[in-house]
Scaffold this motif. Structure first.
Motif, short mmCIF file in Angstrom:
data_model
loop_
_atom_site.label_atom_id
_atom_site.label_comp_id
_atom_site.label_asym_id
_atom_site.label_seq_id
_atom_site.Cartn_x
_atom_site.Cartn_y
_atom_site.Cartn_z
N SER B 52 -0.41 -5.91 5.02
CA SER B 52 -0.36 -4.45 5.05
C SER B 52 0.71 -3.96 6.03
O SER B 52 1.36 -2.95 5.80
N VAL B 57 1.95 -0.20 4.83
CA VAL B 57 0.84 0.68 4.47
C VAL B 57 -0.06 0.97 5.67
O VAL B 57 -0.91 1.85 5.59
N VAL B 58 0.09 0.22 6.76
CA VAL B 58 -0.60 0.58 8.01
C VAL B 58 0.39 0.55 9.17
O VAL B 58 1.42 -0.11 9.10
N GLU B 77 4.67 9.45 7.60
CA GLU B 77 4.00 9.08 6.34
C GLU B 77 4.98 9.12 5.17
O GLU B 77 5.04 8.20 4.35
N LYS B 78 5.78 10.17 5.13
CA LYS B 78 6.69 10.39 4.02
C LYS B 78 7.80 9.33 4.01
O LYS B 78 8.13 8.76 2.97
N ALA B 81 6.45 5.97 2.96
CA ALA B 81 6.25 5.91 1.52
C ALA B 81 7.57 5.59 0.84
O ALA B 81 7.63 4.81 -0.12
N LEU B 82 8.63 6.17 1.35
CA LEU B 82 9.96 5.93 0.78
C LEU B 82 10.40 4.48 0.99
O LEU B 82 10.99 3.86 0.08
N ARG B 84 8.38 1.92 1.25
CA ARG B 84 7.59 1.13 0.30
C ARG B 84 8.21 1.19 -1.10
O ARG B 84 8.34 0.19 -1.79
N LEU B 85 8.58 2.40 -1.47
CA LEU B 85 9.11 2.61 -2.81
C LEU B 85 10.41 1.81 -3.00
O LEU B 85 10.63 1.19 -4.04
N PHE B 90 4.45 -4.20 -5.01
CA PHE B 90 3.11 -4.69 -4.69
C PHE B 90 2.43 -5.29 -5.91
O PHE B 90 2.47 -4.71 -7.00
N PHE B 92 -1.50 -6.69 -6.74
CA PHE B 92 -2.82 -6.69 -6.10
C PHE B 92 -3.76 -7.67 -6.77
O PHE B 92 -3.58 -8.04 -7.93
N ASN B 96 -4.76 -3.21 -10.07
CA ASN B 96 -4.50 -1.82 -9.69
C ASN B 96 -3.51 -1.11 -10.60
O ASN B 96 -2.64 -0.38 -10.14
N ASP B 169 -1.17 -9.77 -2.94
CA ASP B 169 -2.43 -10.06 -2.25
C ASP B 169 -3.38 -10.72 -3.24
O ASP B 169 -3.86 -10.06 -4.15
#
Ligand SMILES: Nc1ncnc2c1ncn2[C@@H]1O[C@H](COP(=O)(O)OP(=O)(O)OP(=O)(O)O)[C@@H](O)[C@H]1O
Ligand SMILES: [Mg+2]
Lengths: 377, 232
Positions: B52, B57-58, B77-78, B81-82, B84-85, B90, B92, B96, B169
């Motif tokens: 994570s 994500v954390v 946060e924003k 997110a970018l 990650r994108l 990911f 799962f 998901n 994961d």
């Protein structure tokens, strides 16, 4: 995004249908209550609405009179005095008084005589509500009008040239009006002498003067002059006398409170039905929203995705509710209840719908914003 | 072969009421492109916490994390997110996939999030679905697909933005042995093509696919390259 929102809505059909039904029921209720209330307020101000007075005209009544449907008497000599005020072009005396009527079949009803001099008939009827007969005939002794929808509610048949009794005196129906309806009053138009005769109104008394100001004068100044010159009288713009009448009746009869509380109740229950259903459907999709976040969607994106669904629900629900309201309107038209879904009314109703739907969706938005993207691992 | 993820003295402490749980003790490690890195360890050891953190994500409690040369600790946060994108795909354990969307729409989603136009996103998504052999089922909803098929769609979704890091994961935990083998071979090929593939697992049989292995035990991390392990 619209496409994704629609897919989310379609995937969970039972809840989506729940949301839409919730919207339809509350919007229909709100639309029905509000349009009925507006219809009633139109009736309350019906005398002014159906008069031939225009918006610049000034209505003079006894200062204690707060309701055009029930006016105190004033002295007829006032008309001449008002005419001499600067800026006044014309002043018309009017008598508005109720009287018992008896029809040929023995049925009885109370009518509201509205008398003003022909051929101008400043107190009405407007020519566009004259449905049968010739308005000019109301200026002759013994001639009156009756209202088409009142005739139906009296369950009697009245044709032109038929005779009825008002205060035990014979009167001849020469005109039928349609849609000239009042709040609990059955409008009978005639000239001022007939109105006095049939209502036994005392001589030299009237209860309303409608003043037509000269072109281009300052109306407020004329009103101030009248109010300053004559003790015990009040001068109003035509629109204002309608408004104080409506206010007076809404407060006295509690109509405002009862309609208002129904509408507020419908908005609140709509808000919670829609909100909780959207919330519960968002809970079902928690994993999906969390996954979206994990793969890179921002909080603002998922919030917009939910708001978009709320807006789409609002549009669909509103469209259906509006169609039902139109059916409701058509159904009532032939009993003389003319509900008016005009542009501003419809827009207002749509804004209420959006408020309930988007407002209700905030429960879901807050929930989804709190979902940690890490929670889906 | 280059470093794509670096953790420097990263630690993660979960605070629940009065007790604090050290999910990951101070950890420094590097992860390379072109390699399949396996993260193994007993349940509750901190594997998901580690992945994570790598996947942004954390937030770490302390320490610094670099993704593709960019420091991500301290991003909001924003911005995260970018990252990650752009940088992470990911995969799962439970696939998901977004339930209301078809296989194709699921794969298109990251591109749409990036603001690509729908037509191009569709062409690109079809390309990737073809690569994982799922093009003929692109119009199907996830619930109509088998486990292995779902995971292939999920891998397509992770690949579609061509992100340099693929985080998985327990990608095979919900699959039978045969599907698991196919998925792992696919992941191995992807690492050979240049991606940093990171796989969390309980399943020690997956060691045969690993270039590097990271052991996690009670929040403590030790690394070794697989050749060393096999030689031991
Ligand atoms: N959000 C959280 N809040 C509090 N404690 C947490 C949280 N997430 C994880 N932990 C704790 O951190 C420790 C490490 O958890 P983690 O999920 O990383 O283990 P794991 O190795 O992935 O386990 P598993 O193999 O069972 O998935 C555990 O003791 C867990 O209870
Ligand atoms: Mg785990």
């Amino acid at each position: 995004m619209i496409k994704t929102a629609l897919k989310f809505m379609r995937y969970d059909k039972p809840k989506s249908i729940g949301v839409i039904v919730g919207i339809i029921i509350s919007v229909f209720l709100i639309g029905q209550q509000l349009s009925t209330l507006f219809f009633l307020t139109n009736l309350m101000g019906g005398i002014e609405i159906h008069s031939n007075s225009n918006e610049d005209d000034i209505w003079i009544v006894d200062e204690l009179s707060k309701n055009i449907n029930a006016l105190n008497p004033i002295d007829e000599r006032l008309v001449q005095e008002v005419k001499s005020i600067e800026g006044v072009l014309e002043a018309f005396p009017v008598i508005i008084a109720s009287a018992p009527a008896t029809f040929k079949d023995g049925k009885t009803a109370t009518v509201l005589l509205i008398g003003s001099q022909g051929p101008s008939f400043v107190a009405g009827p407007k020519s566009d509500v004259v449905f049968e007969g010739n308005r000019d005939e109301l200026n002759s002794t013994g001639n009156i009008s009756i209202e088409y929808f009142n005739e139906r509610s009296w369950k009697t048949e009245l044709s032109i040239n038929e005779t009825i009794e008002i205060n035990k005196k014979a009167a001849t129906v020469k005109v039928k009006t349609k849609y000239a309806q009042g709040y609990g009053g059955n409008y009978v138009y005639t000239n001022i002498d007939n109105a006095r005769f049939y209502s036994n109104y005392p001589p030299f008394q009237i209860n309303l003067v409608i003043v037509r100001p000269a072109k281009g004068v300052d109306i407020q100044q004329v009103i101030d002059t009248i109010n300053g010159t004559f003790m015990g009288l009040s001068a109003w713009r035509s629109k204002d006398i309608r408004d104080i009448t409506i206010n007076e009746i809404l407060v006295r009869t509690n109509t405002g409170v009862s309609f208002g509380s129904l509408v507020v109740f419908a908005i609140i229950s709509g808000f919670f039905i829609i909100g909780l259903t959207l919330y519960s459907s968002a809970l079902d999709r928690l994993q999906d929203y969390g996954t979206l976040k994990a793969i890179g969607a921002t909080n603002s994106y998922v919030s917009r995705l939910i708001l978009m669904q709320a807006v789409l629900f609002a549009c669909i629900g509103f469209a259906i509710a509006y169609a039902l309201l139109i059916l409701f309107q058509k159904g009532l038209e032939n009993v003389g209840m003319t509900l008016d879904f005009n542009g501003p009314f419809s827009l207002g109703l749509f804004i209420i719908t959006l408020f309930m739907s988007v407002g209700g969706s905030l429960f879901a938005v807050f929930k989804i914003r709190k979902v940690e993207p890490a929670s889906v691992f | 072969m280059s470093i794509i993820v670096s953790l420097r003295e990263v630690n993660k402490v979960y605070q629940t009421g009065d007790t604090s749980i050290v999910a990951l003790d101070s950890t420094s490690l590097d992860i390379y492109s072109n390699k399949l890195t396996l993260i193994v360890g007993p349940s509750g050891s901190g594997k998901t916490t580690l992945i994570s953190l790598i996947g942004c994500v954390v937030y770490p409690t302390s320490g610094r994390i670099f993704i593709d040369g960019q420091e991500v600790t301290g991003l909001n946060e924003k911005q995260l997110a970018l990252v990650r994108l752009d940088k992470v795909g990911f995969v799962f354990q439970h696939f998901n996939l977004l339930q209301p969307l078809t296989a194709l729409e699921n794969v298109m989603q990251p591109l749409l999030l990036k603001g690509d136009d729908a037509k191009q996103a569709k062409l690109r998504a079809e390309d990737v679905l073809k690569r994982v052999n799922m093009l003929d089922r692109k119009q199907m909803l996830p619930r109509k697909l088998s486990g292995g098929q779902k995971q292939r769609v999920a891998i397509a979704r992770a690949l579609v933005t061509d992100a340099p890091i693929l985080l998985c994961d327990e990608p095979t935990a919900s699959l039978d042995a045969k599907s698991a083998g196919i998925i792992m071979s696919d992941l191995k090929v992807l690492s050979q093509e240049g991606k940093a593939v990171i796989v969390v697992t309980h399943d020690l049989r997956l060691k045969q696919y690993a270039d590097e292995i990271i052991y996690v035990e009670e929040g403590k991390v030790s690394c070794s390259s697989n050749s060393e392990v096999l030689n031991k």
